[in-house]
Design a protein around this motif. Structure first.
Motif, PDB file in Angstrom:
ATOM      1  N   LEU A  98       0.860  -1.251  -0.093  1.00 34.45           N
ATOM      2  CA  LEU A  98      -0.061  -0.011  -0.169  1.00 34.45           C
ATOM      3  C   LEU A  98       0.834   1.320  -0.160  1.00 34.45           C
ATOM      4  O   LEU A  98       0.368   2.255  -0.262  1.00 34.45           O
ATOM      5  CB  LEU A  98      -0.900  -0.046   1.041  1.00 34.45           C
ATOM      6  CG  LEU A  98      -2.116  -1.237   1.009  1.00 34.45           C
ATOM      7  CD1 LEU A  98      -2.805  -1.156   2.278  1.00 34.45           C
ATOM      8  CD2 LEU A  98      -2.976  -0.807  -0.208  1.00 34.45           C
ATOM      9  N   LEU A  99       2.020   1.190   0.491  1.00 32.17           N
ATOM     10  CA  LEU A  99       2.991   2.258   0.441  1.00 32.17           C
ATOM     11  C   LEU A  99       3.269   2.692  -0.893  1.00 32.17           C
ATOM     12  O   LEU A  99       3.480   4.084  -1.310  1.00 32.17           O
ATOM     13  CB  LEU A  99       4.391   1.917   1.266  1.00 32.17           C
ATOM     14  CG  LEU A  99       5.236   2.988   1.533  1.00 32.17           C
ATOM     15  CD1 LEU A  99       4.559   4.188   2.433  1.00 32.17           C
ATOM     16  CD2 LEU A  99       6.432   2.591   2.262  1.00 32.17           C
ATOM     17  N   HIS A 100       3.277   1.669  -1.853  1.00 33.08           N
ATOM     18  CA  HIS A 100       3.355   1.929  -3.273  1.00 33.08           C
ATOM     19  C   HIS A 100       2.174   2.493  -3.974  1.00 33.08           C
ATOM     20  O   HIS A 100       2.355   3.119  -5.307  1.00 33.08           O
ATOM     21  CB  HIS A 100       3.992   0.857  -3.974  1.00 33.08           C
ATOM     22  CG  HIS A 100       5.178   0.453  -3.485  1.00 33.08           C
ATOM     23  ND1 HIS A 100       6.529   1.022  -3.806  1.00 33.08           N
ATOM     24  CD2 HIS A 100       5.739  -0.600  -2.900  1.00 33.08           C
ATOM     25  CE1 HIS A 100       7.568   0.552  -3.438  1.00 33.08           C
ATOM     26  NE2 HIS A 100       7.096  -0.743  -2.763  1.00 33.08           N
ATOM     27  N   LEU A 101       1.071   2.492  -3.241  1.00 34.04           N
ATOM     28  CA  LEU A 101      -0.039   3.033  -4.123  1.00 34.04           C
ATOM     29  C   LEU A 101      -0.932   4.058  -3.611  1.00 34.04           C
ATOM     30  O   LEU A 101      -1.566   4.605  -4.116  1.00 34.04           O
ATOM     31  CB  LEU A 101      -1.094   1.618  -3.758  1.00 34.04           C
ATOM     32  CG  LEU A 101      -0.812   0.270  -4.564  1.00 34.04           C
ATOM     33  CD1 LEU A 101      -2.067  -0.734  -4.169  1.00 34.04           C
ATOM     34  CD2 LEU A 101      -0.600   0.477  -5.923  1.00 34.04           C
ATOM     35  N   LEU A 102      -0.585   4.283  -2.061  1.00 31.87           N
ATOM     36  CA  LEU A 102      -1.224   5.548  -1.516  1.00 31.87           C
ATOM     37  C   LEU A 102      -0.136   6.488  -0.935  1.00 31.87           C
ATOM     38  O   LEU A 102       0.933   6.052  -0.499  1.00 31.87           O
ATOM     39  CB  LEU A 102      -1.971   4.984  -0.497  1.00 31.87           C
ATOM     40  CG  LEU A 102      -3.252   3.927  -0.893  1.00 31.87           C
ATOM     41  CD1 LEU A 102      -3.921   3.493   0.494  1.00 31.87           C
ATOM     42  CD2 LEU A 102      -3.981   4.752  -1.858  1.00 31.87           C
TER      43      LEU A 102
END
Length: 171
Positions: free
Chosen positions: A73-77
């Protein structure tokens, strides 16, 4: 001697021994975060080896799910309150979908948040480090769990039930 036989003393000695062993092994292996080996050992230590195994499995599963969720999720948000909430929610829901215990869900939630907040630069490195260091802690707790208890409560209870009871008449 009775004080030394209490479950509180015995589990405390086991947890302290497992934590020291876990920290020592993690340090020898040049762990980035050896403290997580220590924490893992303390959290999963129980008087029952079977319960230690169960707690260890839950802790490991929660750690892996949380670390992976946070890293993905760090890469998405963009990091912020909403992203943290999504990471915690997603990682906890995954554990429930996998029919894991609430303890695994809580671990997954806070590990996901830690990955997003503190390890943005290299989340996968942190995820891997957390997993193997937690495994070292669980292994230390398992090893200490193989040592027999020095006095078991049920043995004391059995001794007490074998004593003859004095019957009293109606008063």
């Amino acid at each position: 001697m009775r004080l030394l036989a209490t479950p509180a003393i015995q589990v405390s000695v086991r947890a302290a021994t497992a934590a020291g062993l876990a920290y020592w092994v993690a340090t020898l292996l040049h762990a980035d975060y050896a403290i997580y080996a220590l924490v893992g050992a303390i959290i999963v230590t129980d008087l029952s080896p079977a319960m230690t195994r169960r707690l260890g499995w839950q802790r490991m599963a929660g750690t892996v799910i949380g670390a992976a969720s946070g890293a993905v999720l760090l890469h998405l948000l963009p990091v912020g309150p909403i992203a943290l909430g999504v990471a915690i929610l997603a990682s906890m829901l995954v554990t429930y979908l996998m029919r894991l215990e609430p303890s695994a869900a809580r671990v997954a939630g806070y590990v996901a948040a830690i990955v997003m907040l503190a390890y943005r630069a290299d989340p996968w490195h942190y995820a891997f480090a957390r997993a193997w260091e937690t495994l070292v802690g669980i292994g230390a707790a398992q090893l200490v769990g193989l040592v027999p208890l020095w006095m078991r409560e049920h043995e004391e209870a059995a001794t007490e039930t074998k004593r003859p009871r004095v019957k009293r008449g109606r008063e």
